[in-house]
Scaffold this active site. Structure first.
Site, PDB file in Angstrom:
ATOM      1  N   TYR A 130      40.555   3.300  57.453  1.00 48.18           N
ATOM      2  CA  TYR A 130      39.327   4.017  57.843  1.00 48.18           C
ATOM      3  C   TYR A 130      38.757   3.413  59.126  1.00 48.18           C
ATOM      4  CZ  TYR A 130      34.311   5.215  57.663  1.00 48.18           C
ATOM      5  OH  TYR A 130      33.031   5.611  57.976  1.00 48.18           O
ATOM      6  N   GLY A 174      27.286  17.218  55.121  1.00 49.91           N
ATOM      7  CA  GLY A 174      27.370  15.813  54.724  1.00 49.91           C
ATOM      8  C   GLY A 174      25.985  15.202  54.577  1.00 49.91           C
ATOM      9  N   THR A 229      35.479   9.992  55.088  1.00 53.26           N
ATOM     10  CA  THR A 229      34.751   8.779  54.679  1.00 53.26           C
ATOM     11  C   THR A 229      35.312   8.129  53.402  1.00 53.26           C
ATOM     12  OG1 THR A 229      33.147  10.243  53.620  1.00 53.26           O
ATOM     13  CG2 THR A 229      32.527   9.338  55.749  1.00 53.26           C
TER      14      THR A 229
HETATM   15  N1  LIG Z   1      28.627   6.920  54.265  1.00 59.46           N
HETATM   16  C1  LIG Z   1      28.540   5.696  54.766  1.00 59.46           C
HETATM   17  O1  LIG Z   1      28.230   4.728  54.044  1.00 59.46           O
HETATM   18  C2  LIG Z   1      28.786   5.449  56.229  1.00 59.46           C
HETATM   19  C3  LIG Z   1      28.793   4.115  56.687  1.00 59.46           C
HETATM   20  C4  LIG Z   1      29.008   3.892  58.047  1.00 59.46           C
HETATM   21  C5  LIG Z   1      29.205   4.948  58.905  1.00 59.46           C
HETATM   22  N2  LIG Z   1      29.217   6.214  58.419  1.00 59.46           N
HETATM   23  C6  LIG Z   1      29.467   7.295  59.379  1.00 59.46           C
HETATM   24  O2  LIG Z   1      28.330   8.135  59.361  1.00 59.46           O
HETATM   25  C7  LIG Z   1      28.748   9.467  59.652  1.00 59.46           C
HETATM   26  C8  LIG Z   1      28.174  10.414  58.607  1.00 59.46           C
HETATM   27  O3  LIG Z   1      28.673  10.004  57.348  1.00 59.46           O
HETATM   28  P1  LIG Z   1      28.174  10.687  55.990  1.00 59.46           P
HETATM   29  O4  LIG Z   1      27.887   9.590  55.050  1.00 59.46           O
HETATM   30  O5  LIG Z   1      27.154  11.716  56.279  1.00 59.46           O
HETATM   31  O6  LIG Z   1      29.539  11.356  55.561  1.00 59.46           O
HETATM   32  P2  LIG Z   1      29.786  12.530  54.492  1.00 59.46           P
HETATM   33  O7  LIG Z   1      28.602  12.729  53.632  1.00 59.46           O
HETATM   34  O8  LIG Z   1      31.112  12.221  53.867  1.00 59.46           O
HETATM   35  O9  LIG Z   1      29.921  13.817  55.419  1.00 59.46           O
HETATM   36  C9  LIG Z   1      31.028  14.014  56.243  1.00 59.46           C
HETATM   37  C10 LIG Z   1      31.158  15.496  56.478  1.00 59.46           C
HETATM   38  O10 LIG Z   1      32.315  15.698  57.302  1.00 59.46           O
HETATM   39  C11 LIG Z   1      32.901  16.908  56.869  1.00 59.46           C
HETATM   40  N3  LIG Z   1      34.294  16.978  57.284  1.00 59.46           N
HETATM   41  C12 LIG Z   1      35.338  16.240  56.846  1.00 59.46           C
HETATM   42  N4  LIG Z   1      36.472  16.643  57.462  1.00 59.46           N
HETATM   43  C13 LIG Z   1      36.116  17.649  58.296  1.00 59.46           C
HETATM   44  C14 LIG Z   1      36.833  18.487  59.203  1.00 59.46           C
HETATM   45  N5  LIG Z   1      38.163  18.349  59.381  1.00 59.46           N
HETATM   46  N6  LIG Z   1      36.152  19.410  59.904  1.00 59.46           N
HETATM   47  C15 LIG Z   1      34.823  19.575  59.732  1.00 59.46           C
HETATM   48  N7  LIG Z   1      34.089  18.842  58.876  1.00 59.46           N
HETATM   49  C16 LIG Z   1      34.735  17.875  58.175  1.00 59.46           C
HETATM   50  C17 LIG Z   1      32.764  16.877  55.361  1.00 59.46           C
HETATM   51  O11 LIG Z   1      32.909  18.188  54.909  1.00 59.46           O
HETATM   52  P3  LIG Z   1      33.056  18.543  53.336  1.00 59.46           P
HETATM   53  O12 LIG Z   1      31.641  18.456  52.839  1.00 59.46           O
HETATM   54  O13 LIG Z   1      33.613  19.905  53.331  1.00 59.46           O
HETATM   55  O14 LIG Z   1      33.965  17.500  52.776  1.00 59.46           O
HETATM   56  C18 LIG Z   1      31.366  16.318  55.194  1.00 59.46           C
HETATM   57  O15 LIG Z   1      30.401  17.337  55.140  1.00 59.46           O
HETATM   58  C19 LIG Z   1      30.269   9.434  59.726  1.00 59.46           C
HETATM   59  O16 LIG Z   1      30.658   9.294  61.071  1.00 59.46           O
HETATM   60  C20 LIG Z   1      30.632   8.171  58.974  1.00 59.46           C
HETATM   61  O17 LIG Z   1      31.872   7.635  59.427  1.00 59.46           O
HETATM   62  C21 LIG Z   1      28.992   6.489  57.110  1.00 59.46           C
END
Ligand SMILES: NC(=O)c1ccc[n+]([C@@H]2O[C@H](COP(=O)([O-])OP(=O)(O)OC[C@H]3O[C@@H](n4cnc5c(N)ncnc54)[C@H](OP(=O)(O)O)[C@@H]3O)[C@@H](O)[C@H]2O)c1
Length: 301
Positions: free
Chosen positions: A138, A12, A75
């Site tokens: 979410y 991610g 996400t």
């Molecule tokens: N993005 C935002 O704007 C945002 C805002 C606030 C908070 N956050 C939080 O920040 C954190 C990181 O977010 P991010 O933006 O890096 O998210 P991201 O790019 O969507 O990455 C999430 C990762 O989780 C993996 N994943 C999903 N389901 C899974 C499972 N069952 N087992 C193992 N891996 C799994 C995905 O794998 P795949 O690559 O295979 O799909 C992806 O690599 C999260 O906790 C998110 O809630 C994000």
């Protein structure tokens, strides 16, 4: 004390930056797990992975501090409205399994959460102990994940809320706006939602500092400093591209109805982070400039 990290969600935005930050600037022993390596909803898989990792690390050095950093999440905010069950499995049941496994392995857990646990109707930055009240599926599932982690691992966990994350890996708002700048003469972007754009690379460095610290268990907020609207953020992206920011026009959320409601106000107070003595994340505008300077290739791809 030497540090060993186990990073879930390593494909991610945040997980990939965390692995890169560790490998390029430290001698921390880190293992990154993609979804193929570990599905966090698989109870036996999680247990086996964390306990097996603990044995390997301890056989190398019994004094390693073990920290699992959970960067996985479901996400897809709009898709979660119609599929809360899957979102719950990843965002709540998965963290609970990780916390249980960490308790068995004697590891700490850093669990990443979101501004969406708040209702988004405040007029001042949300503090860590402000009342939550998610307005979306979410947000509800992420809040359930926070509660599970705190309950299962009260003395050994950090819940770190962040917001508006963008990075070099995967799809995100910055990449979408870079594409739209190429395709359209003008772009309309909402001017009635306020938050703090956060470069996943800065957040990753902050989490690494937290993992190596003695900050007591609890909840923290970590975003780049300052705040803006999506409209202001997009103007800054156009500036980084050398494009005219006046091509970005303000609009309101009513013009872009979405399945999941978006918080109007998502700014998170860094008070707890600062009081813990952790290094502040830089201002969001400086972070965007650095992101383009160092990873412009990825954002323009
Ligand atoms: N993005 C935002 O704007 C945002 C805002 C606030 C908070 N956050 C939080 O920040 C954190 C990181 O977010 P991010 O933006 O890096 O998210 P991201 O790019 O969507 O990455 C999430 C990762 O989780 C993996 N994943 C999903 N389901 C899974 C499972 N069952 N087992 C193992 N891996 C799994 C995905 O794998 P795949 O690559 O295979 O799909 C992806 O690599 C999260 O906790 C998110 O809630 C994000």
């Amino acid at each position: 004390m030497s540090l060993a990290l186990l990073v879930t969600g390593a494909n991610g935005q945040l997980g990939s930056d965390l692995i890169e930050v560790v490998r390029t600037g430290t001698d921390v022993f880190a293992r990154g797990l993609t979804r193929k390596d570990l599905d966090v909803t698989d109870a036996f898989g999680v247990q086996d992975m964390v306990v097996g990792w603990e044995r390997i690390v301890r056989s190398d050095n019994p004094d390693h501090r073990l920290v699992v950093v959970n960067c996985t999440a479901y996400t897809a905010v709009d898709a979660a409205e119609a599929d809360e069950e899957t979102a719950f499995a990843v965002n709540a049941a998965g963290p609970a399994l990780l916390a249980t496994a960490c308790a068995k392995a004697g590891a700490r857990l850093i669990h990443v959460s979101t501004d969406y646990v708040f209702p988004g109707d405040s007029d001042r930055p949300y503090d860590v102990d402000d009342e939550t009240g998610p307005r979306s599926a979410y947000g509800r599932t992420k809040l359930a994940g926070e509660l599970a982690v705190r309950e299962i691992l009260p003395a050994g966990s950090h819940v770190v809320r962040t917001a508006w994350v963008y990075g070099a890996t995967g799809q995100n708002f910055v990449k979408t706006m870079v594409r739209l700048e190429r395709e359209r003469e003008t772009v309309s972007v909402v001017d009635d939602q306020r938050g703090s754009p956060t470069w996943s690379r800065d957040l990753a460095a902050g989490l690494l500092a937290l993992a190596g610290s003695d900050v007591p268990a609890g909840t923290l907020h970590a975003t780049n400093r300052g705040d803006t609207t999506w409209h202001g953020f997009t103007k800054a992206i156009f500036e980084e591209l050398g494009a005219d920011p006046d091509r970005v026009l303000p609009t309101t959320s009513d013009a872009f109805p979405r399945p999941a409601p978006r918080p109007a106000y998502s700014v998170l107070s860094p008070r707890a982070w600062d009081e813990a003595g952790l290094p502040p994340l830089q201002d969001w505008r400086a972070a965007l400039a650095e992101a383009f300077r160092t990873r412009g290739d990825a954002f323009r791809a």
